[in-house]
Design a protein around this motif. Structure first.
Motif, PDB file in Angstrom:
ATOM      1  N   TYR A  25      42.970  17.416  50.739  1.00  0.00           N
ATOM      2  CA  TYR A  25      42.265  18.688  51.563  1.00  0.00           C
ATOM      3  C   TYR A  25      41.143  18.764  51.329  1.00  0.00           C
ATOM      4  O   TYR A  25      40.002  18.391  52.028  1.00  0.00           O
ATOM      5  CB  TYR A  25      43.449  19.184  51.377  1.00  0.00           C
ATOM      6  CG  TYR A  25      45.233  19.334  52.060  1.00  0.00           C
ATOM      7  CD1 TYR A  25      45.416  18.387  53.091  1.00  0.00           C
ATOM      8  CD2 TYR A  25      46.195  19.859  51.152  1.00  0.00           C
ATOM      9  CE1 TYR A  25      46.399  18.340  53.329  1.00  0.00           C
ATOM     10  CE2 TYR A  25      47.360  19.836  51.619  1.00  0.00           C
ATOM     11  CZ  TYR A  25      47.416  18.997  53.040  1.00  0.00           C
ATOM     12  OH  TYR A  25      48.828  17.802  53.240  1.00  0.00           O
ATOM     13  N   ILE A  53      38.697  15.699  52.770  1.00  0.00           N
ATOM     14  CA  ILE A  53      38.691  15.572  54.366  1.00  0.00           C
ATOM     15  C   ILE A  53      37.923  16.788  55.007  1.00  0.00           C
ATOM     16  O   ILE A  53      36.841  17.029  55.356  1.00  0.00           O
ATOM     17  CB  ILE A  53      40.395  16.100  55.059  1.00  0.00           C
ATOM     18  CG1 ILE A  53      40.890  15.568  54.867  1.00  0.00           C
ATOM     19  CG2 ILE A  53      39.680  16.704  56.626  1.00  0.00           C
ATOM     20  CD1 ILE A  53      42.453  14.893  54.839  1.00  0.00           C
ATOM     21  N   MET A  54      38.151  18.127  54.089  1.00  0.00           N
ATOM     22  CA  MET A  54      37.265  19.520  54.099  1.00  0.00           C
ATOM     23  C   MET A  54      35.518  18.968  53.793  1.00  0.00           C
ATOM     24  O   MET A  54      34.804  19.486  54.665  1.00  0.00           O
ATOM     25  CB  MET A  54      37.684  20.439  53.388  1.00  0.00           C
ATOM     26  CG  MET A  54      38.317  21.488  53.893  1.00  0.00           C
ATOM     27  SD  MET A  54      39.297  22.597  52.479  1.00  0.00           S
ATOM     28  CE  MET A  54      38.383  23.565  52.534  1.00  0.00           C
ATOM     29  N   VAL A 102      34.184  15.798  54.166  1.00  0.00           N
ATOM     30  CA  VAL A 102      33.277  14.865  54.825  1.00  0.00           C
ATOM     31  C   VAL A 102      33.816  16.109  56.104  1.00  0.00           C
ATOM     32  O   VAL A 102      32.338  15.231  56.653  1.00  0.00           O
ATOM     33  CB  VAL A 102      34.875  13.802  55.244  1.00  0.00           C
ATOM     34  CG1 VAL A 102      34.101  13.039  56.230  1.00  0.00           C
ATOM     35  CG2 VAL A 102      34.750  13.062  53.897  1.00  0.00           C
ATOM     36  N   GLU A 103      33.978  16.774  56.404  1.00  0.00           N
ATOM     37  CA  GLU A 103      34.054  17.086  57.764  1.00  0.00           C
ATOM     38  C   GLU A 103      32.614  18.008  57.406  1.00  0.00           C
ATOM     39  O   GLU A 103      31.840  18.210  58.224  1.00  0.00           O
ATOM     40  CB  GLU A 103      35.052  17.979  58.372  1.00  0.00           C
ATOM     41  CG  GLU A 103      36.486  17.423  59.141  1.00  0.00           C
ATOM     42  CD  GLU A 103      35.716  16.530  60.237  1.00  0.00           C
ATOM     43  OE1 GLU A 103      35.442  16.367  60.894  1.00  0.00           O
ATOM     44  OE2 GLU A 103      36.869  15.271  59.789  1.00  0.00           O
ATOM     45  N   LEU A 104      32.453  18.353  56.434  1.00  0.00           N
ATOM     46  CA  LEU A 104      30.920  19.525  56.074  1.00  0.00           C
ATOM     47  C   LEU A 104      29.856  19.117  56.461  1.00  0.00           C
ATOM     48  O   LEU A 104      28.870  18.993  57.466  1.00  0.00           O
ATOM     49  CB  LEU A 104      31.577  20.408  55.172  1.00  0.00           C
ATOM     50  CG  LEU A 104      32.555  21.452  55.432  1.00  0.00           C
ATOM     51  CD1 LEU A 104      32.900  22.731  53.642  1.00  0.00           C
ATOM     52  CD2 LEU A 104      31.818  22.086  56.056  1.00  0.00           C
ATOM     53  N   ASP A 105      30.154  17.903  55.696  1.00  0.00           N
ATOM     54  CA  ASP A 105      29.712  16.915  55.522  1.00  0.00           C
ATOM     55  C   ASP A 105      28.861  16.844  57.244  1.00  0.00           C
ATOM     56  O   ASP A 105      27.784  16.814  57.670  1.00  0.00           O
ATOM     57  CB  ASP A 105      28.748  15.956  55.083  1.00  0.00           C
ATOM     58  CG  ASP A 105      27.999  14.861  54.487  1.00  0.00           C
ATOM     59  OD1 ASP A 105      27.966  15.399  53.810  1.00  0.00           O
ATOM     60  OD2 ASP A 105      28.019  13.824  54.659  1.00  0.00           O
ATOM     61  N   ARG A 106      29.947  16.528  58.091  1.00  0.00           N
ATOM     62  CA  ARG A 106      29.276  16.333  59.332  1.00  0.00           C
ATOM     63  C   ARG A 106      28.752  17.266  60.019  1.00  0.00           C
ATOM     64  O   ARG A 106      27.859  16.795  60.767  1.00  0.00           O
ATOM     65  CB  ARG A 106      30.719  15.458  60.391  1.00  0.00           C
ATOM     66  CG  ARG A 106      30.674  14.231  60.762  1.00  0.00           C
ATOM     67  CD  ARG A 106      32.361  14.429  62.026  1.00  0.00           C
ATOM     68  NE  ARG A 106      32.156  14.918  63.254  1.00  0.00           N
ATOM     69  CZ  ARG A 106      32.152  13.932  63.583  1.00  0.00           C
ATOM     70  NH1 ARG A 106      30.560  13.104  63.808  1.00  0.00           N
ATOM     71  NH2 ARG A 106      31.696  14.707  64.925  1.00  0.00           N
ATOM     72  N   ILE A 107      29.298  18.296  60.198  1.00  0.00           N
ATOM     73  CA  ILE A 107      28.373  19.590  60.923  1.00  0.00           C
ATOM     74  C   ILE A 107      26.649  19.113  60.368  1.00  0.00           C
ATOM     75  O   ILE A 107      26.814  19.699  61.200  1.00  0.00           O
ATOM     76  CB  ILE A 107      29.594  20.151  60.356  1.00  0.00           C
ATOM     77  CG1 ILE A 107      30.776  20.551  60.384  1.00  0.00           C
ATOM     78  CG2 ILE A 107      28.668  21.721  60.885  1.00  0.00           C
ATOM     79  CD1 ILE A 107      31.960  22.222  60.318  1.00  0.00           C
ATOM     80  N   THR A 118      25.647   9.660  65.524  1.00  0.00           N
ATOM     81  CA  THR A 118      26.249  10.885  65.282  1.00  0.00           C
ATOM     82  C   THR A 118      27.228  12.331  66.235  1.00  0.00           C
ATOM     83  O   THR A 118      27.238  12.990  66.395  1.00  0.00           O
ATOM     84  CB  THR A 118      25.714  10.988  63.586  1.00  0.00           C
ATOM     85  OG1 THR A 118      25.861   9.874  62.901  1.00  0.00           O
ATOM     86  CG2 THR A 118      26.661  12.303  62.995  1.00  0.00           C
ATOM     87  N   THR A 162      30.968  13.040  69.310  1.00  0.00           N
ATOM     88  CA  THR A 162      32.112  14.619  70.341  1.00  0.00           C
ATOM     89  C   THR A 162      32.217  14.127  71.738  1.00  0.00           C
ATOM     90  O   THR A 162      33.116  14.462  72.345  1.00  0.00           O
ATOM     91  CB  THR A 162      31.788  16.022  69.411  1.00  0.00           C
ATOM     92  OG1 THR A 162      31.158  15.649  68.083  1.00  0.00           O
ATOM     93  CG2 THR A 162      32.973  16.772  69.700  1.00  0.00           C
TER      94      THR A 162
END
Ligand SMILES: Nc1ncnc2c1ncn2[C@@H]1O[C@H](COP(=O)(O)OP(=O)(O)O)[C@@H](O)[C@H]1O
Ligand SMILES: [Mg+2]
Length: 377
Positions: free
Chosen positions: A201, A204-205, A207-212, A244, A248
């Motif tokens: 978890y 995942i957090m 990776v997602e934070l990196d995306r933001i 990137t 979305t």
């Protein structure tokens, strides 16, 4: 600035002045005929009417309302809510009553007409009374200026102003997001190191934070206004960063974007932010052209020895042939909320890089935008 109407029917105006204070002499039918001939081919739309009954409309007037002489069955035609937008009807009646009290034309005022096919037409309107019209006595001559193009340009300017304000605000928000994001990333890493379970978890957090973080960074860079900054950059990376940003939006519309990069090494002298802007605009257009899902293929090819081509191929609605020459002209848009500025900016940026941009399209099948960029700017 308001202008006074300039009227062509000087002979009639003189006649009106001469007859002032004298008993009205009924003019002959041929006077009416001569008068109509005089105004029939003038470029400004002109209507002659008695109260709201239209007695005569010149050719430009018929064109303005999208009527042919046959549709327009005088004397049934009325200057009423069929042709005048309800919002302007009361004002129009008051202005016509006022103009009947004087020999001066009233000043041009904004109004909206409704054409035969229902199109709302922005116009400026001015009227003048004409005395002694054969068979009628005092009537009114009304001149319209078609101001649709001007209105459209004004609206597009307002829209682009709104966009730039929105852009500035978004850049401000992006900046505000980055600080809390730094603590979120830091503490997630810290907790992951301290806690011996739930690592999947945390990953995942992170990776997602990196995306933001990367989206926010891209956004800030794009929104920042700056002078040309030509440096060596990797074209493939530029395109990947743009993807990137748009991912979305593409997912939301069920659009898949595939990048085929032929060359591994794709360095060129360019302004990175400007090129990103080009790819954002072109890809956004491609996404918007596919309301019901589809695929966008980006082919990046090395053009030895001096440059690269990037082809952006969509499966969208396409562009009708007669619209192709209009692309890239300021304010040309077919979208309700479009600005018609995207492609114009793209052409300018690509020109600034001594490159070339071509658009070909097959309506119903899709559009291909081909961009050539030289290696050395
Ligand atoms: N990929 C595309 N597919 C279909 N039409 C397109 C495409 N790209 C551009 N167009 C047409 O060109 C017009 C102008 O595009 P643009 O300058 O980006 O302005 P906007 O997107 O604000 O309308 C669009 O309104 C659309 O009609
Ligand atoms: Mg666009």
């Amino acid at each position: 600035m308001r202008r006074k109407a300039v009227y062509c029917n000087r002979s009639l105006a003189v006649k009106v002045k001469r007859t002032l204070g004298k008993p009205v002499q009924p003019a002959s039918e041929s006077d009416a005929h001569n008068y109509q001939r005089l105004i029939k081919y003038l470029p400004e739309p002109i209507f002659v009417h008695d109260g709201n009954i239209i007695l005569f409309a010149n050719q430009a007037g018929l064109r303005l309302l999208n009527l042919t002489e046959a549709d327009f069955s005088l004397p049934a035609a009325r200057m009423n809510s069929r042709y005048i937008h309800p919002d302007f009807l009361e004002r129009t009646v008051a202005r016509l009553n006022a103009v009947l009290q004087t020999d001066e034309p009233n000043e041009f005022a904004d109004c909206k007409l409704i054409a035969w096919d229902g199109e709302i037409i922005d116009v400026e309107v001015s009227s003048i009374r004409i005395r002694n019209y054969p068979g009628r006595g005092t009537v009114i001559q009304t001149v319209f200026h078609d101001i649709r193009d001007r209105k459209k340009e004004e609206e597009a300017l307002i829209q682009s102003e709104k966009l730039s304000v929105a852009g500035q605000m978004a850049a401000g928000i992006a900046h505000e997001i980055r600080n809390p994001l730094t603590s979120l990333i830091g503490f997630s890493k810290f907790l992951k190191a301290k806690i011996n379970q739930y690592h999947e978890y945390f990953d995942i957090m992170l990776v997602e934070l990196d995306r933001i973080n990367s989206i926010v960074q891209e956004f800030m860079a794009l929104a920042k206004p700056q002078a040309n900054q030509f440096k060596r950059h990797d074209l493939k990376k530029i395109i990947q960063n743009v993807l990137t940003l748009l991912e979305t939006q593409a997912i939301l519309r069920n659009v898949e974007i595939v990048l085929h990069a032929e060359a591994d090494e794709a360095e060129l002298l360019c302004d990175e932010n400007q090129l990103k802007q080009v790819f954002v605009n072109v890809l956004k257009n491609a996404i918007e052209a596919m309301p019901n899902a589809g695929m966008i293929t980006i082919n990046m090819k090395l053009l030895q020895p001096h440059g690269f081509t990037v082809e952006i191929v969509d499966e969208g609605v396409g562009i009708p042939e007669d619209q192709l020459p209009k692309l890239g002209g300021p304010f040309f848009t077919t979208k309700d909320s479009g600005t018609g500025l995207g492609l114009m900016i793209c052409y300018r940026i690509i020109e600034g890089h001594h490159g070339k941009m071509d658009i070909s399209s097959a309506p119903g099948k899709g559009t291909t935008v081909t961009i050539f960029l030289p290696r050395n700017g």
